[in-house]
Design an enzyme around this catalytic site. Sequence first.
Site, PDB file in Angstrom:
ATOM      1  N   GLU A 118       0.846  -1.201   0.000  1.00 14.67           N
ATOM      2  CA  GLU A 118       0.000   0.000   0.000  1.00 14.67           C
ATOM      3  C   GLU A 118       0.871   1.237   0.000  1.00 14.67           C
ATOM      4  O   GLU A 118       2.089   1.136   0.106  1.00 14.67           O
ATOM      5  CB  GLU A 118      -0.971  -0.027   1.181  1.00 14.67           C
ATOM      6  CG  GLU A 118      -0.297  -0.120   2.521  1.00 14.67           C
ATOM      7  CD  GLU A 118      -1.278  -0.442   3.651  1.00 14.67           C
ATOM      8  OE1 GLU A 118      -2.151  -1.305   3.462  1.00 14.67           O
ATOM      9  OE2 GLU A 118      -1.160   0.177   4.717  1.00 14.67           O
ATOM     10  N   LYS A 120       2.635   4.625   1.250  1.00 11.05           N
ATOM     11  CA  LYS A 120       3.080   5.198   2.516  1.00 11.05           C
ATOM     12  C   LYS A 120       2.794   6.684   2.467  1.00 11.05           C
ATOM     13  O   LYS A 120       3.411   7.418   1.701  1.00 11.05           O
ATOM     14  CB  LYS A 120       4.563   4.945   2.729  1.00 11.05           C
ATOM     15  CG  LYS A 120       5.037   5.479   4.069  1.00 11.05           C
ATOM     16  CD  LYS A 120       6.441   5.037   4.374  1.00 11.05           C
ATOM     17  CE  LYS A 120       6.849   5.420   5.789  1.00 11.05           C
ATOM     18  NZ  LYS A 120       6.669   6.826   6.116  1.00 11.05           N
ATOM     19  N   ASP A 122       2.752  10.447   3.730  1.00 13.54           N
ATOM     20  CA  ASP A 122       3.660  11.257   4.528  1.00 13.54           C
ATOM     21  C   ASP A 122       2.863  12.330   5.250  1.00 13.54           C
ATOM     22  O   ASP A 122       2.796  13.480   4.817  1.00 13.54           O
ATOM     23  CB  ASP A 122       4.713  11.874   3.605  1.00 13.54           C
ATOM     24  CG  ASP A 122       5.867  12.454   4.391  1.00 13.54           C
ATOM     25  OD1 ASP A 122       5.983  12.147   5.597  1.00 13.54           O
ATOM     26  OD2 ASP A 122       6.641  13.231   3.809  1.00 13.54           O
ATOM     27  N   TYR A 229      -5.281   2.986   8.065  1.00 18.66           N
ATOM     28  CA  TYR A 229      -4.503   1.865   7.514  1.00 18.66           C
ATOM     29  C   TYR A 229      -4.372   0.681   8.468  1.00 18.66           C
ATOM     30  O   TYR A 229      -3.641  -0.259   8.179  1.00 18.66           O
ATOM     31  CB  TYR A 229      -3.128   2.315   7.022  1.00 18.66           C
ATOM     32  CG  TYR A 229      -2.287   3.052   8.041  1.00 18.66           C
ATOM     33  CD1 TYR A 229      -1.837   2.434   9.190  1.00 18.66           C
ATOM     34  CD2 TYR A 229      -1.932   4.383   7.819  1.00 18.66           C
ATOM     35  CE1 TYR A 229      -1.067   3.115  10.107  1.00 18.66           C
ATOM     36  CE2 TYR A 229      -1.162   5.070   8.732  1.00 18.66           C
ATOM     37  CZ  TYR A 229      -0.730   4.435   9.879  1.00 18.66           C
ATOM     38  OH  TYR A 229       0.015   5.114  10.779  1.00 18.66           O
ATOM     39  N   LYS A 318      11.113   2.869   0.513  1.00 21.86           N
ATOM     40  CA  LYS A 318      11.047   4.320   0.312  1.00 21.86           C
ATOM     41  C   LYS A 318      11.365   4.736  -1.127  1.00 21.86           C
ATOM     42  O   LYS A 318      12.268   4.197  -1.747  1.00 21.86           O
ATOM     43  CB  LYS A 318      12.054   5.022   1.249  1.00 21.86           C
ATOM     44  CG  LYS A 318      11.755   4.852   2.726  1.00 21.86           C
ATOM     45  CD  LYS A 318      10.618   5.727   3.210  1.00 21.86           C
ATOM     46  CE  LYS A 318      11.057   7.137   3.502  1.00 21.86           C
ATOM     47  NZ  LYS A 318      11.587   7.340   4.839  1.00 21.86           N
ATOM     48  N   CYS A 412      29.197  42.682   1.629  1.00 21.82           N
ATOM     49  CA  CYS A 412      27.902  42.193   2.096  1.00 21.82           C
ATOM     50  C   CYS A 412      26.793  42.762   1.205  1.00 21.82           C
ATOM     51  O   CYS A 412      26.737  43.977   1.001  1.00 21.82           O
ATOM     52  CB  CYS A 412      27.686  42.623   3.542  1.00 21.82           C
ATOM     53  SG  CYS A 412      26.013  42.327   4.116  1.00 21.82           S
ATOM     54  N   CYS A 415      24.810  45.478   3.569  1.00 21.85           N
ATOM     55  CA  CYS A 415      25.355  46.729   4.091  1.00 21.85           C
ATOM     56  C   CYS A 415      26.627  47.171   3.382  1.00 21.85           C
ATOM     57  O   CYS A 415      27.157  48.241   3.675  1.00 21.85           O
ATOM     58  CB  CYS A 415      25.623  46.594   5.599  1.00 21.85           C
ATOM     59  SG  CYS A 415      26.937  45.425   5.974  1.00 21.85           S
ATOM     60  N   CYS A 430      29.654  38.441   6.930  1.00 12.72           N
ATOM     61  CA  CYS A 430      29.689  39.897   6.954  1.00 12.72           C
ATOM     62  C   CYS A 430      30.177  40.281   8.348  1.00 12.72           C
ATOM     63  O   CYS A 430      29.635  39.811   9.344  1.00 12.72           O
ATOM     64  CB  CYS A 430      28.279  40.459   6.724  1.00 12.72           C
ATOM     65  SG  CYS A 430      28.120  42.177   7.249  1.00 12.72           S
ATOM     66  N   CYS A 435      24.954  45.186  10.898  1.00 13.03           N
ATOM     67  CA  CYS A 435      24.378  44.968   9.559  1.00 13.03           C
ATOM     68  C   CYS A 435      22.851  44.830   9.642  1.00 13.03           C
ATOM     69  O   CYS A 435      22.346  44.007  10.401  1.00 13.03           O
ATOM     70  CB  CYS A 435      25.004  43.701   8.967  1.00 13.03           C
ATOM     71  SG  CYS A 435      24.206  43.131   7.452  1.00 13.03           S
TER      72      CYS A 435
HETATM   73  S1  IVH Z   1       1.517   0.847   9.060  1.00 18.37           S
HETATM   74  C1  IVH Z   1       3.979  -0.721  12.829  1.00 18.37           C
HETATM   75  N1  IVH Z   1       0.811   1.896   6.816  1.00 18.37           N
HETATM   76  O1  IVH Z   1       4.598   5.705   8.504  1.00 18.37           O
HETATM   77  C2  IVH Z   1       3.796   0.529  12.084  1.00 18.37           C
HETATM   78  N2  IVH Z   1       2.048   3.229   8.305  1.00 18.37           N
HETATM   79  O2  IVH Z   1       7.406   5.457   9.213  1.00 18.37           O
HETATM   80  C3  IVH Z   1       2.655   0.303  11.186  1.00 18.37           C
HETATM   81  N3  IVH Z   1       2.461   5.480   7.505  1.00 18.37           N
HETATM   82  O3  IVH Z   1       4.107   5.568  11.959  1.00 18.37           O
HETATM   83  C4  IVH Z   1       2.393   1.459  10.395  1.00 18.37           C
HETATM   84  N4  IVH Z   1       1.401   5.286   5.601  1.00 18.37           N
HETATM   85  O4  IVH Z   1       2.534   7.032  10.535  1.00 18.37           O
HETATM   86  C5  IVH Z   1       1.445   2.087   7.967  1.00 18.37           C
HETATM   87  N5  IVH Z   1       0.092   2.686   4.778  1.00 18.37           N
HETATM   88  C6  IVH Z   1       0.715   2.882   5.922  1.00 18.37           C
HETATM   89  C7  IVH Z   1       1.315   4.109   6.246  1.00 18.37           C
HETATM   90  C8  IVH Z   1       1.982   4.236   7.447  1.00 18.37           C
HETATM   91  C9  IVH Z   1       2.099   6.091   6.389  1.00 18.37           C
HETATM   92  C10 IVH Z   1       3.261   6.107   8.553  1.00 18.37           C
HETATM   93  C11 IVH Z   1       2.818   5.802   9.946  1.00 18.37           C
HETATM   94  C12 IVH Z   1       4.006   5.210  10.627  1.00 18.37           C
HETATM   95  C13 IVH Z   1       5.108   5.745   9.793  1.00 18.37           C
HETATM   96  C14 IVH Z   1       6.339   4.908   9.917  1.00 18.37           C
END
Ligand code: IVH
Length: 683
Positions: A118, A120, A122, A229, A318, A412, A415, A430, A435
């Site tokens: 799935e 990830k 951010d 998730y 990643k 600089c 100034c 500088c 300044c």
């Molecule tokens: S599962 C045991 N699934 O990534 C940890 N985490 O770097 C299980 N995150 O703390 C996490 N998307 O905040 C899981 N599809 C996903 C995610 C996900 C983002 C985040 C989550 C976790 C962090 C770890």
Amino acid sequence: MADAAEQISTDLARLDQLRAEIGRHNTLYYGIDAPEITDAQYDELMRELRDLEARFPDLATEDSPTQTVGAPPSTGFAQVTHPVPLLSLGNAFDLEELAAWHRRAARLIGDEFEMVCELKFDGLAVAITYEDGRLATGATRGDGRVGEDVTENLRTIGSLPKEVGAEAPGRIEVRGEVMFPISEFESLNRWREEEGLAPYANPRNTAAGSLRQIDPSVTAGRPLQVFAYGLGYPQDGVGADTHLGTLGYLSDLGFSVSPNHRTVDTVGEADDFYREWLERREELDYACDGVVVKVNRLDYQRHLGHVGREPRWAVAYKFPAERRETVLIDIRFNVGRTGTINPYAVLEPVVISGATIRQATLHNEDNIRSRDLRRGDRVVVERAGEVIPQVIASLPEHRAGDPDEFEMPSECPSCGHGVVRPEGEAMSHCMNSGCPAQLTRLIEHFVSRGAMDIDGLGEKQVAVLLEKELIADAADIFRLQERREELVALERMGETSVSNLLGAIEASRSRPLARVLVALGIRLVGAEVASLLARRFRDMDGLIAASPEEMEAVPGIGPKIARSVADYFSDESNRDLVDRLRRAGVNLADADRAEPREQVLAGKKFVVTGRLSRFSRSEIQDMIKDLGGSVSGSVSKRTDFVVAGEDAGSKLAAALELEVKTLDEDAFLAMVDGPDAPGSPEL
Ligand code: IVH
């Protein structure tokens, strides 16, 4: 032999330094949503720390960043202890690392197991508890064990179910990620720029900042979204037997579950999913920094468990930092608050992982020269982990003609004063302490979020206040209420904004000492160092009076920092600024100001174990640190004392075996009450 010993002492020093540095970056990233380094740089520091800890297992501590997640919760919210800690995820940066993860799991559950791939996301991790079908509490991850109670803020998110009906009996905990859509992020930043406010760094920090508002009505105005998730703890009759089933169950309950997931049987298929999304991630309106690969069967997940803070049953594969080509229109310079001349690139706008990039840092002269960057060049820009973009290479084959080689300015840009690059240093400075650009940067820093946090004072407002001579230094900010009329008369101000601004200034007067120390902008004093100094010296006068040696006695404060702080306070104009802040009613002492304690435990290493009756674990640890000692999680030959309470187990046994001195609480108290106290063991 001497070389080996020297190497070990260098390694040990580096270990402490890495822990402190990573701790600081954790606070910046998780605590105040203002990262200073890229995710890749952070991962590099963590890798180095892990390697060192693997070589010196005796020195592992429970509070090492490798054993904890994120940063401790901030104090503005009530705390919630997670019934089951929120773990982090181990990273795989290439197919080989993903395969290695698979092999480790296969050793415990056999070669053939299904996985779910799935995205990830951010964003900001949250745990949301429903009791008898109703949303009861919502908490941030915090340090993984204790998070912040953001229930009321989460309630304002329209798409998050407030009730989940009869299919969710008893208590369930839903875990997910709070996200800020990229399109909304961009329009918010455009608006902020028009208003003269500093743009937010990235969608993740903006999501975090939006959720962690003390006033939930502010959160309500932000377009947040939650992707679910997983479930926090398994419960009979709830959910399913597989992760895929859990996702279906969550979706049935009404949660937003990303549809972009798929089951796979092999590492190769997981890699296909990864490559597909590496191509397609720009279709998403959400920041996505990789793929999470999870073992599908929940009984397998339980069997695999976790090591330290990372589960064996899942891994984050990643995405590499995103790179794009564009044109380096110009190389310009700004002047930092300590006078550094910082080169930056003005770029032809380019979209990288969802954000439009117009500028990038160029770090310093050597960086520009080694990459032979010239004005007008086609260049490659990288944006790692959504943080500061960097120009990583020029493409000279596209160069038209022979543009001039890069030169640092000799004056600089603000100034006109001479610029000097001290021997052995990367940055040019500088040398004019008066300044105006330095002053502007210092005031911007003074009011910023990690410092005095005065809302409503952005870069543009600071520039206007200086230009109109309403302020001449940071202390003048606290006299602005005397100039209310003039403020109201400023363009884009008006009664309401002035009242809000004066309110924010008033509130900032009581920031804790550590924040004030950060705000002063002393070289090498960031949040971590400031809180160590505040904890030890308790008030500004104590710190001003301290010698560098006294500062160095604080674990975590090295000679360079001590020198920098002492130099700062030896300058009369800096002491004068502190006096003016004092007269303006700015808090310069922490509330529970006790007399600074004599460092009777300086340099001593403690391990605390068993159940104590007089202290909580954190109280005794704080006390040891206040008195100059340090606390570790495991007993080694280097441990000086083990404080053992009731039912102390293996650590007490280890202490006896290694002949480390053991103390009960009374003996510990007698010891810290002073060497003359009866019965106190010798230090
Ligand atoms: S599962 C045991 N699934 O990534 C940890 N985490 O770097 C299980 N995150 O703390 C996490 N998307 O905040 C899981 N599809 C996903 C995610 C996900 C983002 C985040 C989550 C976790 C962090 C770890």
